[in-house]
Motif scaffolding. Structure first.
Motif: not given
Length: 631
Positions: A479-480, A488-490, A106-107, A261-263
């Protein structure tokens, strides 16, 4: 002279014999020529000559027509075929592999990245001693005896010009093989795939040597990650050398999309370590931990640890959280109580007379005695005490205020029996039969988590309904995506739906906070921060169709699902431990899983800066008198 006188034949005068000379053969040739000339010039007629000329003309015309027709066919109908043959003879085409997209946390930290590797191959025609070569390679590559024998057999196949020895080894091993200078052994560059943490394997998945995803996100998003290969076509001469004056046809490869990812990489790493320590300590078969953001459904960490055949422990290759289902045990009491409160049948103060054991379906083939979670005499219990002390028989009485059909509708509303929005490859839908198919005690045991199966991702999403003010939010990992130009495409937001009212959810949060502060989940407490949740200890059904093994022992499935802070939830966490040591006191949800939740919760506080509200002091005070003594 009389008429009868004999006729005298003229005497043949024999010419003198000529001397033999070297010109004798020439005389023979001349005689033959003279004979042929005489023959051809004898009885010559004009009509015969014209026929012969006409015949010769027709023959020549036919031959020329065939030649013309052949040229016509080659230049028209078969032109493309021969053009391709010509191109194949002088053009060499090289495929340029596209770089596979990177998977990020995610970061923006890298989780799965492409790495350069070398693939070792052999040309059996050039291998002088197949057996010795195979033995030497086996020592360097650490091949098993079976693999070594197979390699030796392949190296002896002189009809083959290529066979793999080892795919995608690191440069050090490749150099060690090259230094051996083995005849017929070579290598070439090939792109591999590496994870920044092996604990990510259950979620990220794997890529095969040909660059195709075979599991996890690598498989689920293979088309996006793969990209498009490029091409380089060049003309060569008879010695396979590039022709300088010829033009090269170059098509650049197109890199695959990146996945965001959201990880949370640091959180994932620490969750892996905490879970593995506990699974090893209590000698369990496996363990699963999931950290979900309460409002968005985004998964911050998803870990799976399993015991190997040799007794060691490592991260599972498969995502057990999505593909394996278990009977949830007492965690399911959350849904039974919430359903009865939402339908207005009970409230926290409603009281039931609860025995320590009870026989159901007496006098039928389904007759069965059910004992409570702990021994006690028949006594009155409020809904609050039933949930805090995890009473099986009390929960059954609460569920019986609704019909079996209505209870089944509530389980489906919480997300059981259907796959989640995660869309993970191989994801299980769990098991939830129609109410009309429930037989015997199945009509009551669902209330405390038996008779249906749920995956860990279903279970954490269901409890999250209570944390998220009564709204179900589907789990989400990606997430994207990021294309080749960096755009970037969410992805779409996770699906949501209201399951219970805000009021019911608030009531359930207070009840589950009491479970942690005064009930079966006290080892899940965190200092200075309120925590809510529910323990579950279930028996595992055996192959013989019962919950008892052939040797008379039982296998346990211990779990805890909770959220923090309880006053304003931000994260919902599941911990499940499969088959802890059955002789240990750490085989229960409150002792095997709840302590893991507490440690993970502390990491969440530190890494994600979660802070309690101004009035949140965690568990303070003693057990309220209305809950009665603990057990």
């Amino acid at each position: 002279m009389s008429d009868t006188a004999p006729i005298r034949r003229p005497r043949m005068v024999r010419e003198p014999r000529r001397a033999r000379s070297s010109s004798g053969m020439g005389d023979v040739v001349n005689a033959i020529a003279q004979y042929g000339t005489t023959k051809m010039t004898t009885n010559i007629h004009a009509g015969d000559m014209r026929k012969r000329i006409s015949f010769m003309f027709v023959m020549i015309l036919a031959v020329l027509s065939l030649i013309y027709l052949r040229v016509l066919v080659l230049q028209t109908f078969k032109a493309s075929e021969y053009r391709e043959i010509s191109i194949d003879q002088r053009v060499r085409t090289q495929t340029i592999k596209a770089e596979r997209g990177t998977i990020l946390d995610r970061d923006g930290n890298e989780l799965a990245i492409p790495i350069p590797t070398r693939t070792i191959f052999a040309d059996p025609r050039e291998v002088t001693d197949p057996v010795t070569t195979a033995r030497t390679l086996a020592l360097v590559l650490q091949l098993t005896p079976e693999d070594e024998a197979n390699l030796a057999m392949r190296l002896q196949n002189k009809s083959s010009s290529f066979t793999y020895v080892a795919r995608q080894v690191d440069s050090a091993i490749s150099k060690a093989v090259a230094d051996l200078n083995l005849a017929g052994i070579g290598s070439y560059r090939e792109e591999g795939r590496a994870l920044t943490s092996e604990g990510l394997r259950p979620v990220i998945g794997r890529v095969d040597p040909d660059g195709l995803g075979t599991g996890g996100l690598e498989l689920q998003f293979n088309n996006l990650l793969t990209g498009t290969d490029g091409r380089l076509a060049r003309e060569v001469n008879s010695r396979n050398q590039s022709i300088a004056s010829a033009q090269s046809d170059y098509v650049a490869p197109v890199r695959g999309h990146h996945l965001v990812t959201s990880l949370h990489r640091t959180l994932q790493f620490q969750v892996d370590a905490i879970l593995q320590q506990q699974v090893e300590r209590i000698l369990a078969r496996s363990g699963i931990a999931i950290v979900m953001h309460t409002k968005t459904g985004e998964i911050y960490a998803m870990s799976a640890v399993r015991r190997n055949d040799d007794g060691t422990y490592s991260n599972s290759a498969g995502n057990l959280a999505a593909v394996e289902s278990h009977e949830p045990g007492s965690v399911a009491k959350v849904f039974s109580v919430a359903a009865a409160i939402e339908d207005g049948k009970v409230d926290p103060t409603s009281s039931f007379v609860v025995p320590g054991k009870q026989v159901f379906n007496k006098g039928t083939e389904w007759e069965q005695e059910i004992k409570d979670a702990y021994p006690h005499p028949t006594e009155p219990m409020t809904v609050r005490k039933i949930l805090v002390d995890s009473s099986n028989l009390g929960t059954i009485q609460i569920s019986q205020t609704l019909s079996t059909e209505r209870n089944r509708e509530w389980l489906a509303a919480f997300g059981f029996g259907e796959k989640t929005s995660l869309g993970f490859p191989g994801e299980s839908r769990g098991q939830l039969k129609q109410a009309r198919n429930w037989r015997g005690t199945e009509q009551v045991t669902f209330a405390y988590g038996y008779g249906y199966g749920a995956t860990p991702i279903q279970l954490v999403s269901a409890v999250n309904v209570v944390a998220n003010d009564g709204v179900y939010v589907g789990p989400k990992v990606v997430t994207a995506t990021v294309d080749q130009q960096g755009v970037v495409m969410p992805t779409d937001a996770a699906p949501t739906r209201r399951v219970i009212s805000s009021e019911t959810a608030a009531t359930m949060r207070t009840l589950l906070t009491d479970v942690v502060c005064y009930g079966t989940a006290q080892l899940a407490k965190m200092p200075g921060l309120s925590v809510a949740g529910k323990t579950g200890t279930g028996y595992i059904r055996q192959e013989n169709g019962t919950y008892i093994k052939d040797d008379g022992s039982r296998a346990y499935f211990a779990s805890f699902v909770g959220f923090l802070p309880a006053s304003n939830p931000e994260f919902t966490v599941l911990v499940s431990i499969d088959e802890p040591d059955p002789a240990s006191q750490d085989r229960f949800g409150g002792t095997a899983a709840a302590p893991v939740f507490s440690r993970i919760g502390q990491v969440i506080v530190n890494e994600l800066q979660v802070r309690p509200g101004p009035t949140d002091g965690g568990c303070v005070g003693k057990r309220p008198p209305e809950l009665g003594p603990g057990h």
